[in-house]
Design a protein around this motif. Structure first.
Motif, PDB file in Angstrom:
ATOM      1  N   THR A   1       1.055  -1.435  -0.001  1.00  0.00           N
ATOM      2  CA  THR A   1      -0.255  -0.144   0.040  1.00  0.00           C
ATOM      3  C   THR A   1       0.796   1.392   0.144  1.00  0.00           C
ATOM      4  OG1 THR A   1       0.019   0.224   2.000  1.00  0.00           O
ATOM      5  CG2 THR A   1      -2.159  -0.936   1.254  1.00  0.00           C
ATOM      6  N   THR A   2       0.246   2.099   0.343  1.00  0.00           N
ATOM      7  CA  THR A   2       1.100   3.774  -0.123  1.00  0.00           C
ATOM      8  C   THR A   2       1.080   3.852   1.310  1.00  0.00           C
ATOM      9  OG1 THR A   2      -0.942   4.789   0.714  1.00  0.00           O
ATOM     10  CG2 THR A   2      -0.469   5.231  -1.696  1.00  0.00           C
ATOM     11  N   LYS A   3       1.404   3.120   3.016  1.00  0.00           N
ATOM     12  CA  LYS A   3       1.608   3.137   3.585  1.00  0.00           C
ATOM     13  C   LYS A   3       2.307   2.469   4.127  1.00  0.00           C
ATOM     14  CE  LYS A   3       0.475   3.404   8.547  1.00  0.00           C
ATOM     15  NZ  LYS A   3       0.593   4.266   8.919  1.00  0.00           N
ATOM     16  N   PRO A   4       4.121   2.927   4.393  1.00  0.00           N
ATOM     17  CA  PRO A   4       5.053   1.888   4.756  1.00  0.00           C
ATOM     18  C   PRO A   4       4.727   0.556   5.676  1.00  0.00           C
ATOM     19  CG  PRO A   4       6.347   4.097   4.515  1.00  0.00           C
ATOM     20  CD  PRO A   4       4.475   4.379   4.960  1.00  0.00           C
ATOM     21  N   ARG A   5       5.144  -0.259   5.349  1.00  0.00           N
ATOM     22  CA  ARG A   5       4.913  -1.604   6.127  1.00  0.00           C
ATOM     23  C   ARG A   5       3.758  -2.403   6.175  1.00  0.00           C
ATOM     24  NH1 ARG A   5       7.028  -1.713  12.423  1.00  0.00           N
ATOM     25  NH2 ARG A   5       6.876   1.092  11.976  1.00  0.00           N
ATOM     26  N   VAL A   6       2.436  -1.755   5.170  1.00  0.00           N
ATOM     27  CA  VAL A   6       1.702  -2.116   5.074  1.00  0.00           C
ATOM     28  C   VAL A   6       1.294  -2.782   3.492  1.00  0.00           C
ATOM     29  CG1 VAL A   6      -1.187  -1.607   5.178  1.00  0.00           C
ATOM     30  CG2 VAL A   6       0.715  -0.475   6.854  1.00  0.00           C
ATOM     31  N   TRP A   7       0.572  -3.872   3.751  1.00  0.00           N
ATOM     32  CA  TRP A   7       0.427  -4.626   2.555  1.00  0.00           C
ATOM     33  C   TRP A   7      -1.537  -4.697   2.747  1.00  0.00           C
ATOM     34  CZ3 TRP A   7       4.868  -5.479   4.592  1.00  0.00           C
ATOM     35  CH2 TRP A   7       6.003  -5.025   4.390  1.00  0.00           C
ATOM     36  N   ALA A   8      -1.904  -4.801   1.413  1.00  0.00           N
ATOM     37  CA  ALA A   8      -3.292  -5.405   1.308  1.00  0.00           C
ATOM     38  C   ALA A   8      -3.049  -5.791   0.269  1.00  0.00           C
ATOM     39  CB  ALA A   8      -4.067  -3.317   1.462  1.00  0.00           C
ATOM     40  N   GLY A   9      -4.393  -7.130   0.386  1.00  0.00           N
ATOM     41  CA  GLY A   9      -4.998  -8.196  -0.924  1.00  0.00           C
ATOM     42  C   GLY A   9      -6.151  -7.922  -0.584  1.00  0.00           C
ATOM     43  N   GLY A  10      -7.328  -9.129  -1.241  1.00  0.00           N
ATOM     44  CA  GLY A  10      -8.354  -9.635  -1.532  1.00  0.00           C
ATOM     45  C   GLY A  10      -9.249  -8.353  -1.551  1.00  0.00           C
TER      46      GLY A  10
ATOM     47  N   GLU B   1      15.046  -9.346   3.645  1.00  0.00           N
ATOM     48  CA  GLU B   1      16.285  -8.869   3.522  1.00  0.00           C
ATOM     49  C   GLU B   1      16.297  -7.383   3.820  1.00  0.00           C
ATOM     50  OE1 GLU B   1      14.957  -8.731  -0.927  1.00  0.00           O
ATOM     51  OE2 GLU B   1      15.510 -11.395  -0.742  1.00  0.00           O
ATOM     52  N   GLY B   2      15.455  -7.057   4.834  1.00  0.00           N
ATOM     53  CA  GLY B   2      15.717  -5.576   5.152  1.00  0.00           C
ATOM     54  C   GLY B   2      15.617  -4.538   4.489  1.00  0.00           C
ATOM     55  N   ILE B   3      15.007  -4.836   2.893  1.00  0.00           N
ATOM     56  CA  ILE B   3      15.497  -3.466   2.455  1.00  0.00           C
ATOM     57  C   ILE B   3      13.725  -2.860   2.167  1.00  0.00           C
ATOM     58  CG2 ILE B   3      15.224  -2.407  -0.235  1.00  0.00           C
ATOM     59  CD1 ILE B   3      16.878  -5.397  -0.871  1.00  0.00           C
ATOM     60  N   ASP B   4      14.167  -1.768   2.245  1.00  0.00           N
ATOM     61  CA  ASP B   4      12.778  -0.537   2.030  1.00  0.00           C
ATOM     62  C   ASP B   4      12.055   0.018   1.601  1.00  0.00           C
ATOM     63  OD1 ASP B   4      10.895   0.657   2.998  1.00  0.00           O
ATOM     64  OD2 ASP B   4      10.830   1.755   4.612  1.00  0.00           O
ATOM     65  N   PRO B   5      11.163  -0.934   0.787  1.00  0.00           N
ATOM     66  CA  PRO B   5      10.341  -0.897  -0.626  1.00  0.00           C
ATOM     67  C   PRO B   5       9.678   1.148  -0.978  1.00  0.00           C
ATOM     68  CG  PRO B   5       8.980  -2.290   0.001  1.00  0.00           C
ATOM     69  CD  PRO B   5      10.473  -2.141   1.431  1.00  0.00           C
ATOM     70  N   TRP B   6       9.777   1.371   0.516  1.00  0.00           N
ATOM     71  CA  TRP B   6       9.323   3.040   0.851  1.00  0.00           C
ATOM     72  C   TRP B   6       9.904   3.978   0.998  1.00  0.00           C
ATOM     73  CZ3 TRP B   6       6.660  -1.716   2.919  1.00  0.00           C
ATOM     74  CH2 TRP B   6       5.463  -1.871   1.864  1.00  0.00           C
ATOM     75  N   ALA B   7      11.410   3.534   1.270  1.00  0.00           N
ATOM     76  CA  ALA B   7      12.206   4.217   1.287  1.00  0.00           C
ATOM     77  C   ALA B   7      12.729   5.356  -0.161  1.00  0.00           C
ATOM     78  CB  ALA B   7      13.370   3.306   1.912  1.00  0.00           C
TER      79      ALA B   7
END
Lengths: 282, 485
Positions: B441-450, B479-485
Motif C-alpha cells: 500500500t502507500t503506507k510503509p510496512r502495510v500490505w493489503a489484498g483481497g 532482506e530488510g530493504i525498505d521499498p518505501w524508502a
C-alpha cells in the motif's frame, strides 16, 4: 473468554456486571458500546459501556432482563465467562465545555448516561441531571449521578420514589427555568422516552443527543440491521453512532424496527422458561 | 497396468459430482455436492492428458501444480497429491468447493476445447478433504526469525497470507473482528455450499501447525489502530501488517421504503443464517425471518446464496406456496453469479425476474414490507463495465407482491480499520490502493489484498493476493530493504 469478576443485583430485572476485558478497557470511552455473547449458541448483544477501569482492565455493564438472552445473562455469576466481549465499538461522546448541560437517564439508560455525565462534569460543564424509572426498585446509581451532577432530579412513573413524573416534566421545567443557558441535552433510555425528550427539547431549539440501542449483529457496519432513518438519510447506529441528533431521528420507524422480532423473542423466552423449569425439576 | 493412450483418456466422460437431489436439498442446509468417491477420482484423474505446458495452471490465481497432483491421484498416491497441492494452496478443501473453476483452471484445460475439461475442482476438494481427515502432510514452520507480522482479517486473503508468512518462521498474529475465524467463508457462504466444519478444520490445521495466534473479537481501528500495531515503542511493535479486511459494508438502494422492516442486506440475512445459525433458532439464540414471497435484488453469487437460504428456511418452516424471486435489472446473459450457482438455484425453484428494477418498497401500518413497485428495463449501449446499460421502459411500472426484500447489491470495504492509519491511501469508492503484484500500500510496512483492494470478488482471487503479498512481506523481512524508502 471474558470472566465476570463481580455481579450486583440492582433490582429483580436490572443486573450489573464487572467483566475482565483488559484490551477493551484500555480503549473504552464514554458513549461507546460492547457486544457480548454468552456461549456458542448465543446471540450478539450490544450493551452500552456503563463504566471502565483501565488499571483493573475491566468494563462494567448494566442490563435489564427483557428477553431470553438477558434472562440467561442475569443467571450468570462471578467466575462465569462470556464467549464474546467485543469493543469498544461506535463513536465516543464528544465532550467539551458547553456551559450548562442536561443529562437524562431513563431506566437501564441511567447506566450509560453516568460516564457521559461524569466526563461532562470533568470537562467543566454545569451538569443538571434527571434520572427516572417506572418504580423505585428499578432506579440505581442515584449516588453516582449525584456525585457528578450539580443538580439531580429523581423521578418515578408511579411516585414510589422521588417525584411522581416522567423525565420530560422536570426536563421541560429546567429548559424554561434556564432558558438560553442550557446548550445541550443528552438522553438515554427506552426509545419511547428518547422520542418524547426530543419532542420536549425541540421547541427550545436545544441540541439533543440520544444514544440508540437498535437491533444489530456484528456491530461494525457489516449487516446494516441497525440502520436508523435521519432527516439527512439512513445511518448505521453501530458505525455512525450510537449517538445521534435526536431531532433528526425518525422515531416512529425506529420504534417499528424494534418491534420486528417480538414474536421470535416471545418464543425464545417461552422455550427458555420451559427449559429452566425442567432443569429445576431435575 | 498399461498406460492409457490420449485417445482412450479423451473417451472417458467427465465424472458427475454426486449431489443431493434438488427436491431433497431445498429442505435442508446440508451440503449439496457430496464429493467424489475414490473410484470417481481415479476415473476423472485418468482423463488428464498431463500436458507438457499445462494451461490450467496459468488460470489458477495461486498457481496450483495441477498436473502433478492429478498424476499422484492417478497413482493412488494420496500423500503425493497432498504434497503437490500444498506447494501452492494451503486451503484446498475450501478452494475445491468455492473456486469458480469453470472460469479459471478448467476453462484453460485442453480438453475443454473439444469437450468437457477435467473436473479439477472436484479432484482438489477430494485431496483437501482427505488431508483434513488424515493430516499426512502438516505445514512446517521455518526457523523462528524474531519478526512479527499482524494479519488483519481472517478471511481467504488473510488466512493465505498468514500461512505463507508463518511457514517462513515469522511470528504471526491474526486479528479477527468476529467471534469465529474465516471471514466471508463463515458469515457469507452458506453451509450447503461450504460446511463450516470444513472451514474450521482447515483453519485449525494450519494455525496449529504454524503456531499462528488467532485473536478473535479484535476490531482493528478500535482495539488497536494500524499505527498502534506498527508502533515499536509504545504499541504492539509488529514489523509488517497485511490488511485483508474484505468488503463488508452493504449497499442499499436509494428508493422510498428502503428502511421498512423486512428489507435486509444480504450480509445481514446471510450472517444471521450462517454465522449465527439462525436456521436452528430457537436452539441458537439469533432469529432470522423469512418471507412467504421473498425478492432478492441482484444476481451475483451472494444473491444466489441469499435466495437459496430463503428457500430452505421457507421449506423448514413449511410455508406452503412460498416463493423466492431473483430480481435483476439486466438480462440472463449479464448475470455475474457462477453458472453452477445459477443452475442450482433454478433447479431448486428460484424464480428469475430479469430486466426488472425496484423503484419503491411499500410498508404496512406496522412498518413491515407489503409490496414492491418495479419497472421493466431494456438494454442499451455498453457502459463502463462493458455490459449493456439497463434503461427503464417508461410506463412499464408494476407491483410485485412481496413481504421481504433482500438487497444483494455488492459491498464495499469497512472504513473502521482506516481510523488512525495516516498515509494509507484509498480510492474514492473506498478500496485501498495497493500494488497488484506485491500488495504494497502507500503506507510503509502495510500490505493489503483481497476484497479490501479489489472490491467484492472471489475467494481464490483474494487468496492469490494474500499469497503475493506474503512473498513480498517475506522478502522485505528477509532482506530488510525498505521499498518505501
Amino acid at each position: 473468554m471474558y470472566k465476570i469478576l463481580h455481579k450486583k443485583v440492582l433490582s429483580d430485572v436490572n443486573k450489573l456486571m464487572v467483566v475482565s476485558a483488559p484490551d477493551v478497557a484500555r480503549k473504552a470511552q464514554a458513549g461507546q458500546f460492547v457486544i457480548v455473547r454468552i456461549d456458542e449458541q448465543g446471540e450478539r448483544i450490544p450493551l452500552t459501556i456503563a463504566d471502565y477501569d483501565r488499571e483493573a482492565g475491566t468494563i462494567t455493564i448494566i442490563f435489564q432482563e427483557v428477553g431470553k438472552s438477558t434472562m440467561h445473562m442475569g443467571m450468570l455469576n462471578p467466575g462465569d465467562e462470556f464467549a464474546t466481549f467485543t469493543g469498544p465499538l461506535g463513536h465516543e461522546t464528544e465532550v467539551e465545555n458547553y456551559g450548562t448541560v442536561v443529562c437524562v437517564g431513563g431506566g437501564v439508560g441511567i447506566a450509560p448516561i453516568y460516564p457521559i455525565a461524569r466526563a461532562l462534569k470533568e470537562a467543566g460543564n454545569r451538569v443538571l441531571s434527571i434520572i427516572g424509572a417506572r418504580s423505585k426498585e428499578l432506579l440505581f446509581w442515584e449516588d453516582r449521578m449525584r456525585a457528578v451532577s450539580d443538580e439531580l432530579v429523581v423521578c418515578t412513573d408511579d411516585g414510589s420514589y422521588g417525584r411522581k413524573a416522567l423525565v420530560t416534566e422536570p426536563l421541560k421545567e429546567m429548559l424554561e427555568e434556564h432558558r438560553g443557558e442550557i446548550t445541550r441535552v443528552w438522553a438515554i433510555g427506552p426509545a419511547i422516552m428518547m422520542k418524547f425528550v426530543a419532542l420536549t427539547t425541540e421547541p427550545f431549539e436545544v441540541p439533543t443527543i440520544v444514544s440508540l440501542n437498535t437491533i444489530m449483529i456484528d456491530g461494525t457496519g457489516m449487516c446494516g440491521g441497525c440502520r436508523v432513518k435521519l432527516k439527512e438519510g439512513a445511518k448505521f447506529v453501530c458505525a455512525d453512532g450510537p449517538e445521534f441528533d435526536a431531532h433528526q431521528v425518525d422515531w416512529d420507524l425506529l420504534l417499528a424496527r424494534q418491534r420486528y422480532y417480538l414474536d421470535e423473542e416471545k418464543r425464545a423466552v417461552e422455550q427458555w422458561e420451559h427449559k429452566c423449569r425442567l432443569e429445576a425439576q431435575g | 497396468m498399461t498406460e492409457l493412450t490420449n485417445r482412450e483418456r479423451m473417451s472417458i466422460p467427465r465424472q458427475a459430482m454426486p449431489a443431493q437431489e434438488a427436491e431433497a436439498r431445498r429442505t435442508n442446509f446440508d451440503e449439496v455436492a457430496l464429493g467424489f468417491t475414490m473410484e470417481l477420482v481415479q476415473q476423472e484423474a485418468d482423463r488428464c492428458l498431463q500436458c507438457k505446458r499445462p494451461h490450467c495452471v496459468d488460470g489458477c490465481p495461486v498457481g496450483v501444480l495441477i498436473p502433478q497432483f492429478i498424476a499422484a491421484l492417478r497413482e493412488g498416491d494420496m500423500e503425493g497429491a497432498v504434497r503437490a497441492m500444498k506447494e501452492k494452496n494451503n486451503l484446498p478443501a475450501i478452494c475445491g468447493r468455492v473456486c469458480p473453476q469453470e472460469s479459471q483452471c478448467e476453462v484453460k484445460c485442453v480438453l475443454a476445447k473439444k469437450g468437457e475439461p477435467v473436473a479439477i475442482g472436484r479432484l482438489e476438494r477430494f485431496v483437501g478433504d482427505y488431508e483434513l481427515a488424515q493430516r499426512t502432510c502438516p505445514l512446517e514452520r521455518g526457523e523462528p526469525t524474531g519478526k512479527r507480522v499482524a494479519v488483519v482479517g481472517s478471511g481467504p486473503a488473510g488466512l493465505t497470507c498468514a500461512v505463507d508468512v508463518g511457514r517462513e518462521g515469522h511470528e504471526v498474529v491474526i486479528f479477527e473482528s468476529l467471534h469465529a475465524p474465516g471471514g466471508v467463508l463463515v458469515y457469507g457462504i452458506p453451509e450447503f455450499r461450504l460446511p463450516k466444519g470444513v472451514v474450521q478444520a482447515e483453519i485449525d490445521y494450519a494455525v496449529e501447525c504454524l503456531g499462528i495466534e488467532m485473536r478473535l473479537d479484535a476490531v482493528i481501528g478500535s482495539l488497536y489502530t494500524l499505527n498502534e500495531l506498527l508502533d515499536q515503542e509504545n504499541g504492539a511493535g509488529f514489523d509488517a501488517i497485511f490488511l485483508g479486511t474484505g468488503a463488508g459494508l452493504p449497499s442499499f438502494m436509494r428508493i422510498p421504503g428502503i428502511n421498512y422492516n423486512g428489507v435486509v442486506s444480504a450480509n445481514e440475512f446471510l450472517t444471521r443464517v450462517n454465522l449465527m445459525k439462525g436456521y436452528l433458532f430457537p436452539e441458537y439464540d439469533t432469529p432470522v425471518k423469512v418471507g412467504d414471497r421473498v425478492a432478492v435484488v441482484g444476481a451475483g453469487n451472494v444473491a444466489m446464496d441469499a435466495a437459496r437460504c430463503s428457500l430452505r428456511l421457507q421449506a423448514l418452516r413449511q410455508r406452503e406456496g412460498a416463493e423466492v424471486h431473483i430480481v435483476y435489472r439486466r438480462s440472463a446473459a449479464e448475470v455475474p453469479a457462477r453458472a453452477e450457482e445459477v443452475h442450482h438455484a433454478e433447479e431448486e425453484g428460484i424464480i428469475f425476474d430479469f430486466l426488472t428494477n425496484p423503484i419503491e418498497i411499500y410498508g404496512d401500518e406496522n412498518g413491515n414490507v407489503c409490496g414492491m413497485r418495479c419497472i421493466r428495463m431494456e438494454l442499451g449501449e455498453p457502459d463502463d463495465s462493458g455490459r449493456r446499460r439497463p434503461i427503464p421502459i417508461e410506463g412499464s411500472e408494476f407491483d410485485m407482491d412481496v413481504d421481504m426484500v433482500v438487497m444483494a447489491l455488492g459491498t464495499s470495504p469497512n472504513p473502521l480499520v482506516f481510523k488512525d492509519a495516516g498515509g494509507l491511501e484509498r480510492f474514492k469508492w473506498g478500496t485501498v490502493i495497493a500494488d497488484e503484484e506485491t500488495g504494497r500500500t502507500t503506507k510503509p510496512r502495510v500490505w493489503a489484498g483481497g476484497d479490501v483492494v479489489t472490491g467484492a470478488a472471489t475467494v481464490i482471487s483474494a487468496m492469490g493476493a494474500g499469497k503475493r503479498a506474503a512473498d513480498d512481506i517475506n522478502a522485505f523481512l528477509r532482506e530488510g530493504i525498505d521499498p518505501w524508502a
